[in-house]
Structure formats: C-alpha cells, structure tokens
Design an enzyme around this catalytic site. Structure first.
Site, mmCIF file in Angstrom:
data_model
loop_
_atom_site.group_PDB
_atom_site.id
_atom_site.type_symbol
_atom_site.label_atom_id
_atom_site.label_comp_id
_atom_site.label_asym_id
_atom_site.label_seq_id
_atom_site.Cartn_x
_atom_site.Cartn_y
_atom_site.Cartn_z
ATOM 1 N N GLN A 236 0.843 -1.192 0.000
ATOM 2 C CA GLN A 236 0.000 0.000 0.000
ATOM 3 C C GLN A 236 0.883 1.248 0.000
ATOM 4 O O GLN A 236 1.889 1.270 0.718
ATOM 5 C CB GLN A 236 -0.917 0.025 1.238
ATOM 6 C CG GLN A 236 -2.067 1.005 1.083
ATOM 7 C CD GLN A 236 -2.956 1.107 2.327
ATOM 8 O OE1 GLN A 236 -2.626 0.579 3.384
ATOM 9 N NE2 GLN A 236 -4.062 1.798 2.200
ATOM 10 N N GLY B 119 1.260 -0.584 11.491
ATOM 11 C CA GLY B 119 0.720 -1.865 11.081
ATOM 12 C C GLY B 119 0.197 -1.794 9.669
ATOM 13 O O GLY B 119 -0.011 -0.702 9.130
ATOM 14 N N MET B 120 0.019 -2.963 9.079
ATOM 15 C CA MET B 120 -0.544 -3.040 7.731
ATOM 16 C C MET B 120 -1.482 -4.235 7.698
ATOM 17 O O MET B 120 -1.104 -5.347 8.077
ATOM 18 C CB MET B 120 0.588 -3.177 6.702
ATOM 19 C CG MET B 120 0.094 -3.331 5.272
ATOM 20 S SD MET B 120 -0.797 -1.853 4.689
ATOM 21 C CE MET B 120 -1.994 -2.609 3.596
ATOM 22 N N GLU B 121 -2.696 -3.972 7.243
ATOM 23 C CA GLU B 121 -3.791 -4.925 7.367
ATOM 24 C C GLU B 121 -3.786 -6.045 6.331
ATOM 25 O O GLU B 121 -4.849 -6.429 5.839
ATOM 26 C CB GLU B 121 -5.106 -4.149 7.291
ATOM 27 C CG GLU B 121 -5.412 -3.483 5.925
ATOM 28 C CD GLU B 121 -4.898 -2.057 5.770
ATOM 29 O OE1 GLU B 121 -3.911 -1.707 6.432
ATOM 30 O OE2 GLU B 121 -5.481 -1.304 4.983
ATOM 31 N N HIS C 194 -6.971 -1.833 15.313
ATOM 32 C CA HIS C 194 -7.062 -1.105 14.042
ATOM 33 C C HIS C 194 -6.849 -2.045 12.845
ATOM 34 O O HIS C 194 -7.670 -2.102 11.925
ATOM 35 C CB HIS C 194 -6.031 0.032 14.042
ATOM 36 C CG HIS C 194 -6.005 0.833 12.775
ATOM 37 N ND1 HIS C 194 -6.625 2.057 12.652
ATOM 38 C CD2 HIS C 194 -5.457 0.583 11.567
ATOM 39 C CE1 HIS C 194 -6.447 2.525 11.428
ATOM 40 N NE2 HIS C 194 -5.737 1.646 10.740
ATOM 41 N N GLU C 195 -5.762 -2.788 12.877
ATOM 42 C CA GLU C 195 -5.477 -3.658 11.720
ATOM 43 C C GLU C 195 -6.530 -4.760 11.604
ATOM 44 O O GLU C 195 -6.925 -5.134 10.504
ATOM 45 C CB GLU C 195 -4.062 -4.242 11.812
ATOM 46 C CG GLU C 195 -2.938 -3.207 11.924
ATOM 47 C CD GLU C 195 -3.024 -2.050 10.933
ATOM 48 O OE1 GLU C 195 -3.625 -2.205 9.846
ATOM 49 O OE2 GLU C 195 -2.506 -0.956 11.247
ATOM 50 N N HIS D 235 -9.678 -3.484 9.926
ATOM 51 C CA HIS D 235 -9.568 -3.401 8.466
ATOM 52 C C HIS D 235 -10.103 -4.658 7.777
ATOM 53 O O HIS D 235 -10.414 -4.622 6.590
ATOM 54 C CB HIS D 235 -8.115 -3.198 8.044
ATOM 55 C CG HIS D 235 -7.680 -1.767 7.960
ATOM 56 N ND1 HIS D 235 -8.353 -0.819 7.211
ATOM 57 C CD2 HIS D 235 -6.612 -1.123 8.500
ATOM 58 C CE1 HIS D 235 -7.712 0.351 7.302
ATOM 59 N NE2 HIS D 235 -6.662 0.190 8.087
ATOM 60 N N GLU E 148 -9.731 4.103 6.122
ATOM 61 C CA GLU E 148 -9.090 4.479 7.390
ATOM 62 C C GLU E 148 -10.051 5.135 8.384
ATOM 63 O O GLU E 148 -9.912 4.954 9.589
ATOM 64 C CB GLU E 148 -7.876 5.373 7.129
ATOM 65 C CG GLU E 148 -6.781 4.707 6.280
ATOM 66 C CD GLU E 148 -6.201 3.435 6.884
ATOM 67 O OE1 GLU E 148 -6.425 3.178 8.088
ATOM 68 O OE2 GLU E 148 -5.536 2.671 6.146
ATOM 69 N N ASP F 25 2.082 8.531 -1.092
ATOM 70 C CA ASP F 25 3.008 8.458 0.046
ATOM 71 C C ASP F 25 3.272 9.831 0.665
ATOM 72 O O ASP F 25 3.631 9.927 1.834
ATOM 73 C CB ASP F 25 4.377 7.907 -0.395
ATOM 74 C CG ASP F 25 4.315 6.432 -0.721
ATOM 75 O OD1 ASP F 25 3.330 5.779 -0.334
ATOM 76 O OD2 ASP F 25 5.264 5.949 -1.380
ATOM 77 N N TYR G 282 -8.142 9.385 8.738
ATOM 78 C CA TYR G 282 -8.303 8.564 9.945
ATOM 79 C C TYR G 282 -9.259 9.220 10.939
ATOM 80 O O TYR G 282 -10.364 8.747 11.190
ATOM 81 C CB TYR G 282 -6.946 8.376 10.636
ATOM 82 C CG TYR G 282 -5.982 7.494 9.890
ATOM 83 C CD1 TYR G 282 -5.759 6.192 10.301
ATOM 84 C CD2 TYR G 282 -5.277 7.959 8.781
ATOM 85 C CE1 TYR G 282 -4.857 5.370 9.637
ATOM 86 C CE2 TYR G 282 -4.381 7.142 8.109
ATOM 87 C CZ TYR G 282 -4.176 5.847 8.546
ATOM 88 O OH TYR G 282 -3.302 5.041 7.883
ATOM 89 N N ARG H 77 10.000 3.184 12.056
ATOM 90 C CA ARG H 77 8.575 3.495 11.873
ATOM 91 C C ARG H 77 8.440 4.995 11.626
ATOM 92 O O ARG H 77 8.745 5.811 12.493
ATOM 93 C CB ARG H 77 7.808 3.071 13.124
ATOM 94 C CG ARG H 77 6.337 3.323 13.031
ATOM 95 C CD ARG H 77 5.654 2.827 14.288
ATOM 96 N NE ARG H 77 4.280 3.261 14.332
ATOM 97 C CZ ARG H 77 3.508 3.189 15.409
ATOM 98 N NH1 ARG H 77 4.007 2.673 16.524
ATOM 99 N NH2 ARG H 77 2.269 3.615 15.370
HETATM 100 N N1 BES Z 1 -3.273 0.749 5.939
HETATM 101 C C1 BES Z 1 -2.596 1.535 6.885
HETATM 102 C C2 BES Z 1 -1.187 1.861 6.493
HETATM 103 C C3 BES Z 1 -1.072 2.625 5.199
HETATM 104 C C4 BES Z 1 -1.977 3.622 4.874
HETATM 105 C C5 BES Z 1 -0.043 2.339 4.341
HETATM 106 C C6 BES Z 1 -1.843 4.300 3.665
HETATM 107 C C7 BES Z 1 0.097 3.021 3.156
HETATM 108 C C8 BES Z 1 -0.822 4.007 2.813
HETATM 109 C C9 BES Z 1 -2.603 0.899 8.269
HETATM 110 O O1 BES Z 1 -3.789 0.237 8.560
HETATM 111 C C10 BES Z 1 -2.514 2.016 9.257
HETATM 112 O O2 BES Z 1 -3.398 2.823 9.260
HETATM 113 N N2 BES Z 1 -1.479 2.050 10.061
HETATM 114 C C11 BES Z 1 -1.334 3.041 11.093
HETATM 115 C C12 BES Z 1 -1.951 2.462 12.341
HETATM 116 C C13 BES Z 1 -2.460 3.409 13.339
HETATM 117 C C14 BES Z 1 -3.400 4.434 12.803
HETATM 118 C C15 BES Z 1 -3.129 2.647 14.460
HETATM 119 C C16 BES Z 1 0.137 3.305 11.274
HETATM 120 O O3 BES Z 1 0.937 2.596 10.661
HETATM 121 O O4 BES Z 1 0.505 4.220 11.980
HETATM 122 ZN ZN ZN Z 2 -5.365 1.675 8.752
#
Ligand code: BES
Ligand code: ZN
Length: 641
Positions: free
Chosen positions: A182, A310-312, A336-337, A340, A359, A414, A422, A596
């Site tokens: 993603q 995280g990534m779902e 959260h994940e 999803h 999100e 990105d 969110y 991260r």
């Molecule tokens: N799907 C997202 C990560 C993502 C979003 C990757 C858009 C690339 C493009 C994942 O579920 C996410 O939201 N991760 C957050 C978690 C947090 C909000 C609890 C993160 O990585 O910070």
């Molecule tokens: Zn997410």
C-alpha cells in the site's frame, strides 16, 4: 448562473492542468495547484470536485475497464544474495470489452524477461518511467487468450520490498525480507493492475533458503514443513495493495483458536503476551459488525525498520515491534489492523482519494473495539488523543489537504499521509452515531459491510448509500449538506463532537499546578497514571520549557529512559524543541534503531529547524539510512539536506 460558472471554471482547470480521462495524463503536470486565473469566488473545492473523474484511479496505468485481471498465480524464488525476487506471474483475466487487444499493467523497476500467452511468446512494451507511478507494461494479446505468463525479476531497490541483512534482525543469523504494497508499491514486485478497484484471488509458490519460512497475506499453515518451498492461496478476491510476503527465521505461537503470532524467536513470547487479547477483539468485532470473512487472523511482527505501525494484510496483519510495550498500552494498533478486515479488506476504497472509507471507518471501529474489550475509560482517553492528533494536522495542513475526499491527481499518495482520513473520518462517523443512536448506526454498518462486501467503492457511492438508508430514516437528525461539509470541506464542521476524558482532567490539573510552580515534579500524584495519561501530560506541554523544568521532570519520571516508544517519542520531541541535551543520546539511539516513519519523522522535522539540530539529524540519518525502509528514507531525506 453560479453553477454554470463552476462548470466553466472546472473545464478550464481540467484543460489548464492537463488532466483528462486519458491515463497517459497521470503525471506531475496534473497537480492540484489552482490556477490563479480561476476566480477565487468559486470555492476551490467546488472546482476540484467537478474536475475529478470520480472513480477513476489516477494512480494506475492499467485498463481494467477493458480487461480485468481476476486471478494471479505467482512462482517466485527469493534470492537474498542478489536482493531480487525472480520467477513468473500468471495473470488470468476477463474481457470487459470483447474487442480489447492489449492488457496494460503497472510495473516499477521490474525487468520483464518474456511474456507468453497460450504457450507462445507475445509482444510487449515497457513505457518510460513516470516519477512515482512507474511504467506501464502493454501486452499484445492473441484473440483467444484469457491468461498471460510473465517471466520477470525485481530490482534490489524495489520500493515495496525491504531486504534486511542478518545484522538488521533480532536473531542476527539470517536475512529477512518483507513487502509493503500500500498504496502503489505492489507494482514494484509483481506486474499487475495495481489499482484498488481490481480484485483478484491468488495462489503463490515461494522458494526460499531452507532455514527460512515464508508467510503471505493468504492461507498460512502454522504447522507447515520448513523445506524452503511454500504454497499459498487466497480464495477471496483482494486488491493488489493487500498482497504481501515476508521471509525470515520466523516462528509461530498460537494465541487462540483463530489467532496466532509469527516473529523471530527472540520476541515471540513477548509478542504473544502483548497481543493475547487479539482473539477477544476478533470475537467482539464479529459480534458487533458481522462475521469475519477471512478464516484465520494472525499477526506478523516485523523488525523495527517496518515503516508503519501496522498493515492490514488479510489473514496476516504486519505489525511494528515498537508497540510491544509490556503492558498492552499500545494494542489499539492491533484493533485497528483487525478492524480493516471489515473496512478496507472487505469493503475497499475504489481509489486513493477514497482512502478515508478505509481508514476513517477503521479508526471508528478501533475506538469501538477498544471500548468493548477494555472499557469506557480507555475508549475516552484514546478518543481525546485522536482528536488532538487531528487538530494538530488541521492547524498544520493546507486547506485542500484537510479534505477527506482529497484530490490526489498528480500527487504521490506516500506524500499525503495524515490524520485527516483517519480521525476526521472517525469523528464524522461518530457524529452519525450520536445523531441516530448507536443501535441504529450499528445496524447501518452491518448493512453497509454486507451490501458492499468484496467490492471497491467510491466516496460518492457511500454518500448515495447513506442517502438511501440513514439519511432517509433520520432526515430530522441528518442533512446531506452537513455530510458533504464533512467530506468535501476543509476543517472540522462547527459543533462537531468533542471527546472528553475524566482521566485526563486530573492530568490537566497536575500539569497546570506544576507549570505554575505550586507543585513540584516529585509531588505530582502520578503513581496510577497509565501510558495514555503520560502521553496527554507530555503532548499538552507549552512549546517552551526551561532546562530546569525538563531536568526536574526527567529526574523524577526517568522520561529519557522510558521503554514505551510513544512516551519516548513525545519526550524526545519536547527535548529537541527545547534543546534538552541530556536526552540526545537516547534520541540518537531512537532514530537509529526504529524505522517506523510516524515515530521518526516528527523528530527529524523538529531537528531540521536549527543548524545544530540538522547536524544531529544528518549524523543519525547517515548511520540509520542503510537500515531504513525506502519509504522512511524518502519521507525524511528532505529534512537533512
Ligand atoms: N493501511 C494503513 C497503512 C497505510 C496507509 C499504508 C496508507 C500506506 C498508505 C494501516 O492500517 C494504518 O493505518 N497504520 C497506522 C496504524 C495506526 C493508525 C493505528 C500506522 O501505521 O501508523
Ligand atoms: Zn489503517
């Protein structure tokens, strides 16, 4: 008259910005900057909204409207010495347009060795590279073909793959690999229609060194034999951004009937203990929002360079190890994940403009899951912290970037990551809930997940569904105008819900008294404070604190050596902004051991504000760079120049 003007202005903008329906216009010239000649009396969002071709994926070259890929069969060998994946991708497709003769796929930095259809080589061409969309692969099809076989290999610099040397892992003995697709990085490791509106089932054979285990966002057999050849299948149709692979010295520990965790041996027990509520979360979510469609739900804990929290990835969420705090304080990430699995993986955003459908719904569900599993106090604290994160972005972002259905034409997804999809999305849904009542809203959500299951939908489809359901049934409480304000306007609508937490009121009192000097740091009654209260305490400090104040806090609460990565983050940010040098060793360690992006980027940004800070940032970045994921490098290298 006004409407007519809007249409004319929209058309003018379409022409001026080089934006048309033709996917070849997917380049930087179609950016979001408004032409100064366009009359500002027409609100910019009206112009934008009219110029956008709703549902068109501006981030893919593919032609699913003519030919749609329905199934993928991968056969890849993982070559750690060359840092490449090499093998074949077979794509089965359906013709939507029976006269179509070319299949157009997305690729980035792939070497295409040959393409065959019905056993014969066919012609193909790879277009020039676009700066962030990669290059279109156009394949000439024999009339009867319903499948192509592409022989290819990835580049060591594939944007969606991180290759880690043994030293960069916990065990230090074996190399490690993980993908992060993603938003538009699947194309850097598989040639495919890299658009969230194309769903496919997939199978894969992954060949690895014998000592290692491969896992994917697919069926994973926890008891599989470690023989270096691993078979996967994903029988539900998923979008390309959910295809994921990881290879390493991975081990498995069960956490419940349907849940378990994969990680390197060294952190397996800690991870399984930290995330032991995953099964309860799964059960609670099913009870409230309908059945879980994906069979097992496992977690994969990655090395600290994983660029996201995280990534779902379906059936197997990818998780940063930075949330293993020892006290379950950061497990909302798991909620959260997991959420999803409903919002995102079952009902998917049709384009990246619609990301808030993934999100925002997921963030709303996360709050609900946390409330069900951990109670009201935790829910309230997390809601307040989320609201504050949202406010910080509203204060910092340009108006157009505060719009939930954001105009991403000509922009790299990105570069546009923020709390808007969110927390603004979640706050909007919370308003709907409060207006119609929780029971009615939950009914609506159940219906929504059922109606759009395994579909990819646009913001406009959501609005129209809302109009046919909640809006119709509760027209006294809800208005379309208000809903459109949430979705298409910057800022936060007037009188939006403001979450509150009693647990935070006492923190406010303590902070105020300490700042006034009526209470010393060691007199703050914080023994019972939980992590969220500490975060709230720190995140709401005034911008400037004296060295004495910082030293006092640090002495009493040992903040510089906090083992909680979120608390450490908040404290280090304060330390940079106030040039509190005793924290700088920790800061350097933090920046060079965590990749991260959400945790490191604000620190690099803060450091880049002063010449002395920049030197520290450069030093840390130079040391860490080789271990950072390509996304983290890209997001931060600007700060050290
Ligand atoms: N799907 C997202 C990560 C993502 C979003 C990757 C858009 C690339 C493009 C994942 O579920 C996410 O939201 N991760 C957050 C978690 C947090 C909000 C609890 C993160 O990585 O910070
Ligand atoms: Zn997410």
């Amino acid at each position: 008259m006004i409407i007519k003007y809007i249409i004319v202005a929209a058309l003018a903008l379409t022409v001026l910005s080089g934006c048309s329906d033709d996917s070849s216009s997917n380049n930087n010239s179609s950016n979001t900057a408004f032409n100064p000649k366009v009359d500002q009396s027409v609100s910019s969002y009206e112009v934008t909204k009219n110029a956008i071709n709703v549902g068109k994926d501006y981030h893919s070259f593919a032609n699913p409207e003519s030919i749609k890929v329905t199934h993928l069969n991968l056969d890849l060998t993982v070559d750690f010495s060359k840092k490449i994946l090499v093998g074949t991708a077979q794509l089965d497709f359906q013709k939507e347009d029976l006269n179509a003769t070319q299949l157009i796929l997305d690729t980035r930095d792939l070497t295409i060795n040959n393409v065959t259809a019905m056993g014969e080589k066919v012609n193909f061409s790879l277009a020039n590279d676009d700066s962030f969309l990669g290059s279109a692969l156009t394949i000439d099809l024999p009339a009867e073909a319903d499948s192509v076989l592409i022989s290819y290999q990835t580049s060591p610099k594939a944007s969606g793959v991180q290759w880690l040397s043994p030293e960069q892992t916990a065990g230090k003995k074996h190399p490690f690999l993980f993908t992060q697709a993603q938003a538009i990085h699947a194309r850097s490791f598989i040639p495919l229609q890299d658009s969230p509106q194309v769903r496919m089932t997939y199978e894969a054979t992954i060949r690895t060194p014998k000592a290692l285990l491969a896992v994917m966002s697919a069926s994973n057999d926890p008891g599989t034999e470690r023989d270096g050849v691993y078979e996967f299948s994903m029988p539900q149709p998923i979008p390309s951004y959910l295809i994921a692979l990881s290879v390493g010295d991975l081990h498995f520990k069960s956490m419940g009937e349907r849940t378990g965790v994969y990680s390197e041996k060294g952190i397996l027990d800690a991870a399984a203990a930290e995330f032991s509520d995953t099964e309860s979360m799964l059960i609670a979510t099913e009870k409230a929002f309908g059945p879980y469609s994906w069979d097992r739900y496992d977690l994969l804990i990655l090395p600290p360079s994983f660029p996201f929290g995280g990534m779902e990835n379906p059936r197997l969420s990818f998780i940063t190890p930075t949330v293993i705090a020892g006290d379950k304080s950061l497990v909302s990430l798991i909620a959260h994940e997991l959420a999803h699995s409903w919002s995102g993986n079952t009902v998917t955003n049709a384009t990246w403009r619609d990301l808030w459908l993934n999100e925002g719904f997921t963030t709303y569900l996360t709050y609900r899951i946390m409330q069900m599993v951990y109670g009201d106090e935790r829910f309230e604290m997390e809601a307040v912290l989320g609201r504050q994160d949202l406010q910080a972005d509203i204060d910092a972002l340009p108006a157009n970037d505060q719009i939930m259905a954001i105009d991403l034409r000509g922009r790299d997804p990105d570069d546009v990551f923020s709390n808007i999809p969110y927390e603004k999305g979640a706050l909007f849904l919370r308003e709907l809930e409060l207006k119609v009542g929780r029971e009615n809203f939950d009914q609506f959500l159940l219906g929504y997940f059922e109606k759009f299951a395994f579909k990819s939908i646009t913001t406009e489809q959501f609005i129209s569904y809302l109009e046919q359901t909640l809006l119709k049934e509760h027209s006294d409480q809800l208005s379309k105008q208000r809903i459109e304000e949430w979705i298409f306007q910057p800022g936060i609508p007037r009188d939006a819900h403001a979450p509150e937490s009693d647990a935070f009121s006492i923190v406010d009192q303590a902070r105020d008294a300490w700042l006034e000097g009526t209470v010393q740091a060691d007199e703050i009654d914080s023994k019972k404070w939980v992590v969220h209260q500490w975060l709230y305490f720190l995140n709401n400090m005034p911008e400037k604190l004296s060295q004495k104040q910082l030293a006092d806090l640090d002495k009493v609460f040992a903040l510089t050596s906090s083992k909680n990565n979120e608390i450490a983050h908040s404290w280090l940010l304060i330390s940079v902004n106030n040039w509190y040098q005793p924290a700088f060793n920790r800061l350097h360690n933090y920046l060079t051991s965590i990749g991260r992006n959400k945790l490191v980027k604000p620190l690099y940004k803060a450091l880049s504000q002063t010449p002395e800070g920049k030197i520290m940032a450069q030093k840390a970045f130079a040391e860490a760079r080789a271990g950072y994921h390509p996304l983290t490098v890209k997001a931060n290298e600007g700060f050290i120049q």
